[in-house]
Motif scaffolding. Sequence first.
Motif, PDB file in Angstrom:
ATOM      1  N   ARG A 135       0.822  -1.211   0.000  1.00 38.44           N
ATOM      2  CA  ARG A 135       0.000   0.000   0.000  1.00 38.44           C
ATOM      3  C   ARG A 135       0.860   1.267   0.000  1.00 38.44           C
ATOM      4  NH1 ARG A 135      -3.209  -0.844   4.539  1.00 38.44           N
ATOM      5  NH2 ARG A 135      -1.787   0.421   5.735  1.00 38.44           N
ATOM      6  N   VAL A 136       1.994   1.257   0.674  1.00 39.73           N
ATOM      7  CA  VAL A 136       2.831   2.451   0.771  1.00 39.73           C
ATOM      8  C   VAL A 136       4.092   2.337  -0.090  1.00 39.73           C
ATOM      9  CG1 VAL A 136       1.999   3.066   3.066  1.00 39.73           C
ATOM     10  CG2 VAL A 136       3.991   1.602   2.833  1.00 39.73           C
ATOM     11  N   ARG A 137       4.059   1.533  -1.116  1.00 37.42           N
ATOM     12  CA  ARG A 137       5.236   1.335  -1.953  1.00 37.42           C
ATOM     13  C   ARG A 137       5.701   2.605  -2.643  1.00 37.42           C
ATOM     14  NH1 ARG A 137       1.192  -1.467  -5.301  1.00 37.42           N
ATOM     15  NH2 ARG A 137       0.884  -0.149  -7.137  1.00 37.42           N
ATOM     16  N   ASP A 138       4.770   3.543  -2.945  1.00 34.16           N
ATOM     17  CA  ASP A 138       5.181   4.777  -3.600  1.00 34.16           C
ATOM     18  C   ASP A 138       5.942   5.700  -2.645  1.00 34.16           C
ATOM     19  OD1 ASP A 138       2.812   5.059  -2.175  1.00 34.16           O
ATOM     20  OD2 ASP A 138       2.172   6.787  -3.349  1.00 34.16           O
ATOM     21  N   ILE A 139       5.748   5.540  -1.339  1.00 40.46           N
ATOM     22  CA  ILE A 139       6.505   6.325  -0.362  1.00 40.46           C
ATOM     23  C   ILE A 139       7.876   5.688  -0.130  1.00 40.46           C
ATOM     24  CG2 ILE A 139       6.584   7.106   2.040  1.00 40.46           C
ATOM     25  CD1 ILE A 139       3.510   7.147   1.946  1.00 40.46           C
ATOM     26  N   ILE A 140       7.893   4.349  -0.076  1.00 40.69           N
ATOM     27  CA  ILE A 140       9.140   3.633   0.191  1.00 40.69           C
ATOM     28  C   ILE A 140      10.093   3.740  -0.995  1.00 40.69           C
ATOM     29  CG2 ILE A 140      10.143   1.370   0.648  1.00 40.69           C
ATOM     30  CD1 ILE A 140       7.562   0.678   2.122  1.00 40.69           C
ATOM     31  N   ARG A 141       9.598   3.518  -2.185  1.00 36.23           N
ATOM     32  CA  ARG A 141      10.417   3.570  -3.396  1.00 36.23           C
ATOM     33  C   ARG A 141       9.771   4.485  -4.422  1.00 36.23           C
ATOM     34  NH1 ARG A 141      14.501  -0.176  -4.619  1.00 36.23           N
ATOM     35  NH2 ARG A 141      14.881   1.372  -6.208  1.00 36.23           N
ATOM     36  N   PRO A 142       9.854   5.803  -4.248  1.00 36.78           N
ATOM     37  CA  PRO A 142       9.212   6.714  -5.213  1.00 36.78           C
ATOM     38  C   PRO A 142       9.854   6.634  -6.594  1.00 36.78           C
ATOM     39  CG  PRO A 142      10.508   7.944  -3.624  1.00 36.78           C
ATOM     40  CD  PRO A 142      10.500   6.517  -3.169  1.00 36.78           C
ATOM     41  N   TYR A 145       7.770   3.380  -7.936  1.00 37.23           N
ATOM     42  CA  TYR A 145       6.309   3.343  -7.881  1.00 37.23           C
ATOM     43  C   TYR A 145       5.668   4.725  -7.710  1.00 37.23           C
ATOM     44  CZ  TYR A 145       7.515  -1.464  -6.884  1.00 37.23           C
ATOM     45  OH  TYR A 145       8.056  -2.730  -6.935  1.00 37.23           O
ATOM     46  N   GLY A 146       6.446   5.806  -7.767  1.00 35.11           N
ATOM     47  CA  GLY A 146       5.903   7.139  -7.531  1.00 35.11           C
ATOM     48  C   GLY A 146       4.936   7.581  -8.615  1.00 35.11           C
ATOM     49  N   LYS A 147       4.175   8.647  -8.329  1.00 31.98           N
ATOM     50  CA  LYS A 147       3.176   9.160  -9.264  1.00 31.98           C
ATOM     51  C   LYS A 147       3.810   9.883 -10.426  1.00 31.98           C
ATOM     52  CE  LYS A 147      -0.238   9.423  -5.782  1.00 31.98           C
ATOM     53  NZ  LYS A 147      -0.701   9.932  -4.609  1.00 31.98           N
TER      54      LYS A 147
END
Length: 150
Positions: A135-142, A145-147
């Motif tokens: 669920r928080v993969r975009d915070i961990i590896r932007p 998986y970032g926007k």
Amino acid sequence: MQQSRRSNPYPFTWEIPLMLAVTVLVLLVLGVQAGRAGANLAAGGGLSFPPRDALLTSVPGILAGDAGTGLPSGVAGRASPAAVRTWVIGTELMILVALCWAGKALWLRWGPHRVHGMASKAEAQTLLGRRRLHRVRDIIRPDLYGKDRS
């Protein structure tokens, strides 16, 4: 980078290197004795070690090839000098390999270039759980998986 942020309040002194040197020397002396015991056992002379007072004084005789040096008077070494030397060299090589492996493991665990404060993938998964990590993969590896990935 992390090394520069941390300071070690304890200076590097002589006690730890001295302890390591004494440990290595004791293991090598015990390896000589174990090699001689293995040679005598293989030759049919039985497994025997010298008494404590002859542990260090018998090493030069063993390295010269005498299988009975330092053993009690009722126990005779039966191995040939070539067999004694071969067994001692083999035992010492095994001890040196084990010491190198242990030294590398200790260096990686407590050496100056170890990573401070980083959890392994398995530790993070155990602590946070698989669903939360996903669920928080975009915070961990932007970067992956970032926007704003391009």
